[in-house]
Design an enzyme around this catalytic site. Structure first.
Site, PDB file in Angstrom:
ATOM      1  N   ASP A  72     -74.056 -91.859  94.936  1.00  0.00           N
ATOM      2  CA  ASP A  72     -75.324 -91.602  95.601  1.00  0.00           C
ATOM      3  C   ASP A  72     -76.501 -91.688  94.635  1.00  0.00           C
ATOM      4  OD1 ASP A  72     -74.526 -89.350  94.206  1.00  0.00           O
ATOM      5  OD2 ASP A  72     -74.276 -88.094  95.970  1.00  0.00           O
ATOM      6  N   ASP A 141     -71.470 -76.316 100.184  1.00  0.00           N
ATOM      7  CA  ASP A 141     -71.178 -76.372 101.624  1.00  0.00           C
ATOM      8  C   ASP A 141     -70.096 -77.414 101.934  1.00  0.00           C
ATOM      9  OD1 ASP A 141     -72.565 -78.679 101.097  1.00  0.00           O
ATOM     10  OD2 ASP A 141     -74.280 -78.216 102.379  1.00  0.00           O
ATOM     11  N   HIS A 143     -69.846 -80.537 100.958  1.00  0.00           N
ATOM     12  CA  HIS A 143     -70.221 -81.945 101.164  1.00  0.00           C
ATOM     13  C   HIS A 143     -69.684 -82.823 100.046  1.00  0.00           C
ATOM     14  CE1 HIS A 143     -74.181 -81.027  98.919  1.00  0.00           C
ATOM     15  NE2 HIS A 143     -73.596 -81.955  98.184  1.00  0.00           N
ATOM     16  N   GLU A 148     -73.795 -84.426 104.142  1.00  0.00           N
ATOM     17  CA  GLU A 148     -74.071 -83.029 104.458  1.00  0.00           C
ATOM     18  C   GLU A 148     -73.289 -82.587 105.703  1.00  0.00           C
ATOM     19  OE1 GLU A 148     -75.479 -81.376 102.303  1.00  0.00           O
ATOM     20  OE2 GLU A 148     -77.493 -82.030 101.750  1.00  0.00           O
TER      21      GLU A 148
HETATM   22  C1  GLP Z   1     -74.916 -83.234  94.717  1.00  0.00           C
HETATM   23  C2  GLP Z   1     -74.192 -84.568  94.666  1.00  0.00           C
HETATM   24  C3  GLP Z   1     -72.698 -84.408  94.897  1.00  0.00           C
HETATM   25  C4  GLP Z   1     -72.138 -83.341  93.970  1.00  0.00           C
HETATM   26  C5  GLP Z   1     -72.881 -82.028  94.238  1.00  0.00           C
HETATM   27  C6  GLP Z   1     -72.364 -80.868  93.425  1.00  0.00           C
HETATM   28  O1  GLP Z   1     -75.070 -82.769  96.011  1.00  0.00           O
HETATM   29  N1  GLP Z   1     -74.698 -85.481  95.639  1.00  0.00           N
HETATM   30  O2  GLP Z   1     -72.044 -85.645  94.669  1.00  0.00           O
HETATM   31  O3  GLP Z   1     -70.769 -83.196  94.164  1.00  0.00           O
HETATM   32  O4  GLP Z   1     -74.250 -82.235  93.957  1.00  0.00           O
HETATM   33  O5  GLP Z   1     -72.929 -80.796  92.168  1.00  0.00           O
HETATM   34  P1  GLP Z   1     -72.355 -79.875  91.038  1.00  0.00           P
HETATM   35  O6  GLP Z   1     -71.163 -80.545  90.493  1.00  0.00           O
HETATM   36  O7  GLP Z   1     -73.477 -79.806  90.030  1.00  0.00           O
HETATM   37  O8  GLP Z   1     -72.047 -78.541  91.622  1.00  0.00           O
END
Ligand code: GLP
Length: 270
Positions: A72, A141, A143, A148
């Protein structure tokens, strides 16, 4: 779906790095038949990236014939912005390994036609022969990428509006100011991830405990999009003890027991 519960984040990260390096080596990729990796950003994969860099520097893996597709990217922030996912990937991984620039694919959140960009991304993945291994993290959450809660489990690469939860969680990277966090992003869909031959999801820390409980102990549900992994042929969650805090003692013991051999050694590099 396999659930590997490691003692802590360090052990988990090292295990995932060895697993990925082993798969690349085993595939023995060439320019005509590269190994195709799907990659995430966020704090969850940072330990793995650090270990991968170490393995590369020790000459134990090469990325010369590896093609990558990132999950993303935010819409509307420059590529050189320190919080763009372009910047993150080069800073935390690509600049330290021998990957070829032309083999790196990251969605362009500044494309003139964002829908076209998303459509072409799916085509690029197809042209590369599909993704061999998609590595992912999750939001609190549940995702995956930026899919989402409520996202279609059959979704493809597209533009998504971020929920307040995600904007708030990510504001820690934008001076704790929610106004500075982009409100839309381009993201691969749930189905794009599920098309990969293997999917490995890193889940660490207490903050993710509720999500892990939902996706392991409950059913497939669009409100916890990564739960779709239950229907994948080769889905694997690699987590730490902290993330298991909301699961039943019996569930944790069950997975530790059936995976104890795997957990006690690092995956083979060759
Ligand atoms: C964002 C990204 C996800 C990632 C998430 C969690 O939402 N789009 O791909 O998994 O963050 O991030 P973290 O690993 O910092 O908790």
């Amino acid at each position: 779906m396999r659930i590997l519960i490691h003692e802590d984040y360090e052990k988990l990260s090292k295990w995932v790095a060895y697993y990925i390096a082993g798969k690349i080596n085993k595939a023995n990729p060439t320019p005509d038949k590269p190994y195709v990796l799907g990659l995430p950003t966020g704090s969850s994969p940072i330990g793995t990236y650090r270990e991968i860099i170490k393995l590369y520097k020790e000459g134990k893996v090469s990325f010369k014939n590896v093609v990558t597709f990132n999950m993303d990217e935010y819409v509307g922030i420059p590529e050189n912005h320190p919080e763009s996912y372009h910047f993150f990937m080069w800073h935390n991984l690509f600049s330290h390994i021998d990957i070829l620039k032309e083999n790196v694919n990251i969605l362009n959140g500044n494309a003139a036609d964002l829908e076209k960009e998303c459509h072409e991304y799916e085509e690029r993945i197809k042209k590369a022969g599909g993704i061999d291994l998609f590595l992912g993290g999750i939001g609190q959450d549940g995702h995956i990428a930026f899919n989402e809660p409520g996202s279609s489990l059959a979704s493809r690469t597209r533009i998504k509006t971020l929920t307040y939860d995600t904007v708030f969680a990510n504001s820690r990277f934008f001076d704790n100011d929610v106004d500075k966090v982009p409100k839309t992003a381009l993201t691969v869909g749930v189905a794009t991830v599920m098309d990969a031959k293997k999917v490995v999801i890193i889940i660490n820390g207490y903050k993710k405990a509720r999500a892990l409980q939902k996706i392991v102990e409950e059913g497939v549900n669009h409100m916890w999009t990564v739960s779709m992994l239950q229907l994948h042929e080769r889905g694997m969650i690699v987590c730490d003890e902290e993330a298991t805090m909301e699961m039943k003692v019996g569930t944790v013991k069950y997975f530790k027991n059936i995976e104890h051999k795997t957990l006690n050694k690092l995956p083979k590099l060759k």
